[in-house]
Design a protein around this motif. Structure first.
Motif, PDB file in Angstrom:
ATOM      1  N   UNK A  13       0.967  -1.307  -0.088  1.00 23.54           N
ATOM      2  CA  UNK A  13       0.173  -0.012  -0.134  1.00 23.54           C
ATOM      3  C   UNK A  13       0.730   1.311  -0.008  1.00 23.54           C
ATOM      4  N   UNK A  15       0.852   3.763   1.757  1.00 28.04           N
ATOM      5  CA  UNK A  15       1.490   4.744   2.976  1.00 28.04           C
ATOM      6  C   UNK A  15       2.617   4.142   3.284  1.00 28.04           C
ATOM      7  N   UNK A  16       2.939   3.198   2.783  1.00 30.34           N
ATOM      8  CA  UNK A  16       4.574   2.634   3.245  1.00 30.34           C
ATOM      9  C   UNK A  16       5.647   3.325   2.611  1.00 30.34           C
ATOM     10  N   UNK A  61       8.711   2.383   5.239  1.00 27.49           N
ATOM     11  CA  UNK A  61       8.037   1.445   6.219  1.00 27.49           C
ATOM     12  C   UNK A  61       8.463  -0.184   5.974  1.00 27.49           C
TER      13      UNK A  61
END
Lengths: 111, 209
Positions: A13, A15-16, A61
């Motif tokens: 995804x 947001x990582x 992340x």
């Protein structure tokens, strides 16, 4: 949300990831000899195409590696990811652009 | 290395061990949580293409270096792991009294080679998650496909769980799925609270020791 294919971790995804701007910007080879214009070109000037754009991303992340991504800025279609130092997938991009131009044509009978 | 008497888990103020249930007190609980503090953790950096490096690690730690992305290796006791963190980065995890051993065995093996070993034992704590509803609980806040066909035992990913950065490791357990959640210490209380809240509907058993 974008589903971004990290060259190491696979699809994850958005947001990582963090976006790192345009890819393949070359630093002046002889910085001492460069003019202000050349520096400004290197530091500030970026292309802003409507269509396929080569950009850098970092899997912040995940595996924390930088990589390059070919993405269509108009449709958000992701054409492919490739590692730092590798060449962009030019043939795939050319094919995509070809199909994009065909589909942009107006159907018969439409003025 | 921090002196033993100064070490404090980031969840110490929650007094988890004192609040823990005894075994079989809550047989219907769908989720079992336990904090496992004070593990030895080291970040190892090196060139995975270098045969001398990979072979040296295997010899020093009696554990193969996981080269494929998102995989891990485990020793015979099941207490020591090497987790893949990136193409040239690994997390070595062992019991709390293993710090000196890990440090010295690797440093001795690679005296004249280019590598990096950093003790990060204080940076993260471990929350172990098991129970019949463990996967459902994780899916509330994690976008990784946790189905066993995609996230098999031994898999490890760095990702987000309810916006907190975690390293998620599925253990090689034969019984029910067990997940190890490595969380940075400043996020540990938030994550524990989130897990407690998210597990409420399944019934929560706290087995911290």
């Amino acid at each position: 949300m974008l589903l971004i294919p990290c060259p190491w971790c696979g699809e994850r995804d958005e947001p990582e990831f963090h976006h790192g701007g345009e890819a393949h910007i070359k630093r002046p080879l002889e910085p001492d000899q460069s003019t202000d214009e050349e520096w400004a070109e290197y530091i500030f000037m970026r292309t802003n195409p409507k269509g396929v754009f080569l950009e850098r991303w970092v899997h912040q992340s995940g595996c924390r590696r930088w990589f390059n991504l070919a993405r269509n800025t108009a449709t958000n279609e992701i054409i492919g990811a490739y590692k730092m130092g590798e060449k962009p997938p030019i043939s795939t991009i050319a094919n995509k652009q070809k199909t994009a131009t065909v589909s942009n044509k107006k159907p018969k009978g439409v003025k | 290395m921090v002196d033993a008497y100064l070490r404090q888990s980031p969840l110490a103020h929650l007094h988890l061990a004192a609040r823990a249930t005894t075994s079989n007190a809550l047989p219907d609980a769908g989720v079992v949580l336990a904090e496992i503090p004070y593990l030895s953790q080291f970040v190892l950096r090196g060139n995975a293409d270098n045969q001398a490096f990979t072979a040296g690690i295997k010899k020093a730690l009696k554990l193969p270096l996981p080269i494929s992305p998102c995989t891990s290796s485990v020793d015979k006791t099941g207490h020591s792991h090497i987790l893949w963190m990136g193409p040239d980065e690994w997390l070595i995890v062992g019991p709390s009294d293993d710090q000196a051993h890990i440090n010295s065995s690797i440093s001795t093996a690679f005296r004249n080679q280019h590598f990096s070993l950093v003790n990060v034992s204080e940076s993260r704590t471990l929350i172990r998650l098991s129970g019949t509803q463990a996967q459902n609980l994780l899916e509330k806040g994690c976008s990784i496909d946790l189905h066993p066909s995609a996230f098999s035992p031994g898999s490890v990913v760095n990702t987000h769980l309810s916006h907190a950065h975690i390293t998620l490791h599925r253990l090689n357990s034969i019984q029910q799925p067990t997940y190890d959640l490595y969380v940075h210490r400043s996020f540990a209380e938030y994550l524990w609270s989130w897990l407690e809240d998210a597990a409420r509907e399944y019934g929560l058993d706290n087995r911290s020791k």
